[in-house]
Design a protein around this motif. Structure first.
Motif, mmCIF file in Angstrom:
data_model
loop_
_atom_site.group_PDB
_atom_site.id
_atom_site.type_symbol
_atom_site.label_atom_id
_atom_site.label_comp_id
_atom_site.label_asym_id
_atom_site.label_seq_id
_atom_site.Cartn_x
_atom_site.Cartn_y
_atom_site.Cartn_z
ATOM 1 N N GLU A 70 0.835 -1.210 0.000
ATOM 2 C CA GLU A 70 0.000 0.000 0.000
ATOM 3 C C GLU A 70 0.863 1.252 0.000
ATOM 4 O O GLU A 70 0.565 2.228 -0.694
ATOM 5 N N SER A 71 1.936 1.221 0.759
ATOM 6 C CA SER A 71 2.835 2.366 0.788
ATOM 7 C C SER A 71 3.480 2.574 -0.582
ATOM 8 O O SER A 71 3.622 3.706 -1.048
ATOM 9 N N TRP A 72 3.851 1.463 -1.239
ATOM 10 C CA TRP A 72 4.439 1.588 -2.564
ATOM 11 C C TRP A 72 3.435 2.151 -3.563
ATOM 12 O O TRP A 72 3.785 2.945 -4.425
ATOM 13 N N GLU A 73 2.165 1.760 -3.463
ATOM 14 C CA GLU A 73 1.137 2.332 -4.341
ATOM 15 C C GLU A 73 1.073 3.841 -4.162
ATOM 16 O O GLU A 73 0.933 4.587 -5.142
ATOM 17 N N LEU A 74 1.163 4.308 -2.926
ATOM 18 C CA LEU A 74 1.176 5.753 -2.674
ATOM 19 C C LEU A 74 2.427 6.393 -3.284
ATOM 20 O O LEU A 74 2.359 7.479 -3.868
ATOM 21 N N ALA A 75 3.554 5.717 -3.168
ATOM 22 C CA ALA A 75 4.796 6.240 -3.748
ATOM 23 C C ALA A 75 4.676 6.352 -5.263
ATOM 24 O O ALA A 75 5.113 7.344 -5.854
ATOM 25 N N GLU A 76 4.077 5.352 -5.890
ATOM 26 C CA GLU A 76 3.892 5.405 -7.342
ATOM 27 C C GLU A 76 3.021 6.592 -7.750
ATOM 28 O O GLU A 76 3.264 7.212 -8.788
ATOM 29 N N ARG A 77 2.043 6.924 -6.939
ATOM 30 C CA ARG A 77 1.211 8.104 -7.234
ATOM 31 C C ARG A 77 2.052 9.372 -7.183
ATOM 32 O O ARG A 77 1.915 10.257 -8.041
ATOM 33 N N TRP A 135 2.618 11.902 -10.282
ATOM 34 C CA TRP A 135 2.312 13.330 -10.202
ATOM 35 C C TRP A 135 3.561 14.152 -10.513
ATOM 36 O O TRP A 135 3.495 15.162 -11.215
ATOM 37 N N THR A 136 4.691 13.736 -9.988
ATOM 38 C CA THR A 136 5.941 14.453 -10.251
ATOM 39 C C THR A 136 6.256 14.451 -11.736
ATOM 40 O O THR A 136 6.602 15.482 -12.316
ATOM 41 N N LYS A 137 6.133 13.279 -12.361
ATOM 42 C CA LYS A 137 6.450 13.165 -13.783
ATOM 43 C C LYS A 137 5.446 13.930 -14.654
ATOM 44 O O LYS A 137 5.800 14.370 -15.745
ATOM 45 N N THR A 138 4.230 14.111 -14.178
ATOM 46 C CA THR A 138 3.247 14.907 -14.919
ATOM 47 C C THR A 138 3.694 16.362 -14.978
ATOM 48 O O THR A 138 3.656 16.993 -16.033
ATOM 49 N N ASP A 139 4.112 16.897 -13.849
ATOM 50 C CA ASP A 139 4.520 18.295 -13.787
ATOM 51 C C ASP A 139 5.959 18.525 -14.255
ATOM 52 O O ASP A 139 6.293 19.600 -14.739
ATOM 53 N N PHE A 140 6.807 17.526 -14.071
ATOM 54 C CA PHE A 140 8.224 17.648 -14.414
ATOM 55 C C PHE A 140 8.658 16.400 -15.180
ATOM 56 O O PHE A 140 9.340 15.516 -14.637
ATOM 57 N N CYS A 190 12.237 15.032 -14.992
ATOM 58 C CA CYS A 190 12.784 14.859 -13.649
ATOM 59 C C CYS A 190 13.276 13.423 -13.449
ATOM 60 O O CYS A 190 12.597 12.469 -13.822
ATOM 61 N N ARG A 191 14.443 13.293 -12.877
ATOM 62 C CA ARG A 191 14.939 11.965 -12.488
ATOM 63 C C ARG A 191 14.447 11.679 -11.068
ATOM 64 O O ARG A 191 14.430 12.570 -10.228
ATOM 65 N N ILE A 192 14.107 10.447 -10.834
ATOM 66 C CA ILE A 192 13.609 10.039 -9.520
ATOM 67 C C ILE A 192 14.649 9.124 -8.878
ATOM 68 O O ILE A 192 15.110 8.161 -9.510
ATOM 69 N N TYR A 193 15.000 9.410 -7.635
ATOM 70 C CA TYR A 193 15.941 8.589 -6.879
ATOM 71 C C TYR A 193 15.198 7.996 -5.694
ATOM 72 O O TYR A 193 14.699 8.717 -4.830
ATOM 73 N N LEU A 194 15.127 6.690 -5.657
ATOM 74 C CA LEU A 194 14.465 5.972 -4.572
ATOM 75 C C LEU A 194 15.535 5.474 -3.610
ATOM 76 O O LEU A 194 16.576 4.971 -4.035
ATOM 77 N N VAL A 195 15.264 5.599 -2.331
ATOM 78 C CA VAL A 195 16.242 5.222 -1.307
ATOM 79 C C VAL A 195 15.707 4.035 -0.527
ATOM 80 O O VAL A 195 14.570 4.043 -0.052
ATOM 81 N N GLY A 196 16.543 3.022 -0.384
ATOM 82 C CA GLY A 196 16.163 1.837 0.376
ATOM 83 C C GLY A 196 15.982 2.142 1.847
ATOM 84 O O GLY A 196 16.302 3.225 2.331
ATOM 85 N N GLY A 197 15.474 1.169 2.556
ATOM 86 C CA GLY A 197 15.184 1.317 3.981
ATOM 87 C C GLY A 197 16.412 1.619 4.811
ATOM 88 O O GLY A 197 17.521 1.196 4.493
#
Length: 125
Positions: free
Chosen positions: A17-24, A28-33, A36-43
């Motif tokens: 569920e948290s990942w689904e929120l992250a994908e949103r 949204w970021t990619k829609t506006d930008f 933009c490169r996205i950097y995901l950080v592990g736990g």
């Protein structure tokens, strides 16, 4: 850099569920930008993870992020485990204010870890 790990369990979200929120957020970021490169950080493998369930959840969430990054050219996954191997899991607590949150020394060292992890990206600017 997006890292939703931390308090999602307290809000009642599973890692999926948290990942689904992250994908949103990414969409949204990619829609506006769109460029933009996205950097995901592990736990963050802090010193006082309460039990095996937390370890499993972090591994599962990291796997979701890695898979996403592998299938999107402009999304990158940064694994912070090498940083935490020296401090987060050992006896040296000098970078923590409370065994979970960094003190200034910890934040400075974590910043330097990211500078190293992003050296090729930072050279582009």
């Amino acid at each position: 850099v997006y890292c939703p790990w931390g308090n999602w369990d307290g809000f009642g979200y599973s890692e999926e569920e948290s990942w689904e929120l992250a994908e949103r957020v990414i969409a949204w970021t990619k829609t506006d930008f769109p460029d933009c490169r996205i950097y995901l950080v592990g736990g963050s493998w802090g010193r006082d993870l309460p039990d095996y369930r937390v370890h499993y959840t972090m591994l599962r969430f990291d796997a979701l992020q890695k898979r996403y990054a592998e299938t999107h050219d402009d999304v990158y996954f940064i694994d912070p485990k090498p940083f935490f191997e020296g401090y987060g899991r050992g006896e040296d607590t000098s970078i923590y204010s409370d065994h979970v949150h960094f003190n200034q020394k910890g934040y400075d060292m974590y910043r330097d870890f990211f500078k190293t992890a992003l050296v090729d990206e930072l050279a582009k600017f």
